[in-house]
Write a protein that holds these residues in place. Structure first.
Motif, mmCIF file in Angstrom:
data_model
loop_
_atom_site.group_PDB
_atom_site.id
_atom_site.type_symbol
_atom_site.label_atom_id
_atom_site.label_comp_id
_atom_site.label_asym_id
_atom_site.label_seq_id
_atom_site.Cartn_x
_atom_site.Cartn_y
_atom_site.Cartn_z
ATOM 1 N N ARG A 3 -51.204 -75.825 -70.862
ATOM 2 C CA ARG A 3 -50.236 -74.834 -71.332
ATOM 3 C C ARG A 3 -50.808 -73.442 -71.035
ATOM 4 N NH1 ARG A 3 -50.446 -76.924 -77.366
ATOM 5 N NH2 ARG A 3 -52.624 -76.636 -76.753
ATOM 6 N N VAL A 4 -50.206 -72.779 -70.049
ATOM 7 C CA VAL A 4 -50.728 -71.498 -69.571
ATOM 8 C C VAL A 4 -49.800 -70.367 -69.977
ATOM 9 C CG1 VAL A 4 -51.449 -70.145 -67.567
ATOM 10 C CG2 VAL A 4 -51.824 -72.631 -67.602
ATOM 11 N N GLY A 31 -56.126 -82.586 -61.765
ATOM 12 C CA GLY A 31 -55.042 -83.549 -61.708
ATOM 13 C C GLY A 31 -54.007 -83.317 -62.791
ATOM 14 N N ALA A 32 -53.849 -82.050 -63.203
ATOM 15 C CA ALA A 32 -52.954 -81.716 -64.314
ATOM 16 C C ALA A 32 -51.729 -80.953 -63.818
ATOM 17 C CB ALA A 32 -53.704 -80.870 -65.344
ATOM 18 N N ARG A 33 -50.694 -80.954 -64.623
ATOM 19 C CA ARG A 33 -49.533 -80.110 -64.370
ATOM 20 C C ARG A 33 -49.625 -78.891 -65.267
ATOM 21 N NH1 ARG A 33 -45.551 -80.525 -68.343
ATOM 22 N NH2 ARG A 33 -44.016 -79.620 -66.919
ATOM 23 N N VAL A 34 -48.858 -77.842 -64.927
ATOM 24 C CA VAL A 34 -48.879 -76.610 -65.710
ATOM 25 C C VAL A 34 -47.557 -76.437 -66.445
ATOM 26 C CG1 VAL A 34 -49.059 -74.091 -65.651
ATOM 27 C CG2 VAL A 34 -50.479 -75.475 -64.126
ATOM 28 N N ALA A 48 -54.466 -70.254 -61.644
ATOM 29 C CA ALA A 48 -54.242 -71.215 -62.724
ATOM 30 C C ALA A 48 -53.690 -72.526 -62.175
ATOM 31 C CB ALA A 48 -53.290 -70.624 -63.768
ATOM 32 N N GLN A 49 -52.812 -72.427 -61.179
ATOM 33 C CA GLN A 49 -52.265 -73.644 -60.576
ATOM 34 C C GLN A 49 -53.363 -74.413 -59.839
ATOM 35 O OE1 GLN A 49 -48.869 -74.950 -60.718
ATOM 36 N NE2 GLN A 49 -50.242 -76.628 -60.141
#
Length: 233
Positions: A32-33, A70-73, A62-63
């Motif tokens: 969570r950005v 291996g995460a989504r934002v 950040a992306q």
């Protein structure tokens, strides 16, 4: 026996550790950005409902951080004050927005080690005198650097927007000087150490973010700044 117990105990512990398990949660999960609008570092753009991610240098970084894990934002747009309050309460995992190491929020959240230092300088058109004293210097309205020019016996000339290629002395960030055809006079007014922010007490997560940031190439980050400037960010 005592030494063996210490070694065994240490081997069974993750160090540094997160108070709330952030690193374990975001790895191959969701980061969570929080993004505060501050071009060219971050450009929040229109309504988040349009599905478009924010732009700007730190949005790109950040992306990349998320990709490395291996995460989504999950992007959360807001004012710096709103985002920092949420970060302090662990409603966010990371806040970006051109933050400086001298941020007043350092008592409430954890700031990473600085990953890039930029200077604000007085620059002049090629071939012009580099002596700043006595010059009228263009400076963006509202900039705190305007108050520093009298210390160099120069006069601030506030403008709403700096020309794309100034034909007079101007206050600009050091990474922009060459690109707009100016020459650094050697008069540096201020310096910023750029950081990101994470929740307090999430030491393993902070360490992971810092390792990512410190592995960045300064020249590449400066190229990203120029690319965003040229794109109108």
């Amino acid at each position: 026996m005592a030494v063996a117990l210490v070694v065994t105990s240490a081997a069974g512990c993750q160090w540094p550790r997160d108070a709330d398990g952030t690193l374990d949660r975001v790895r191959e999960g969701t980061i969570r950005v929080g993004v505060a609008h501050n071009p060219p570092w971050t450009v929040t753009g229109g309504d988040a409902a349009d599905g478009q991610p924010p732009e700007g240098v730190e949005a790109v970084l950040a992306q990349r951080l998320a990709d490395s894990l291996g995460a989504r934002v999950q992007w959360v747009r807001g004012s710096e004050a709103e985002l920092m309050a949420s970060l302090a309460e662990r409603g966010l995992d990371l806040v970006v927005g051109g933050l400086d190491a001298q941020s007043p929020w350092s008592q409430d959240v954890a700031l990473t080690t600085d990953y890039l230092t930029t200077d604000t300088v007085v620059a002049v058109p090629a071939g012009s005198a580099t002596e700043v004293a006595g010059q009228r210097v263009l400076v963006r309205e509202g900039s705190t650097d305007a108050a520093l020019l009298p210390d160099h016996d120069a006069t601030a000339v506030p403008v709403a927007d700096l020309p794309e290629r100034p034909d007079a002395a101007a206050v600009v960030p050091d990474w922009l000087v060459d690109a707009i055809g100016l020459t650094d006079t050697g008069t540096h007014l201020s310096s910023l150490d750029h950081v990101m922010a994470v929740p307090p007490g999430e030491n393993a997560w902070q360490s992971t973010v810092e390792r990512f940031l410190l592995a960045l190439d300064d020249d590449e980050v400066r190229r990203l700044l120029l690319d965003n400037h040229r794109a109108g960010a």
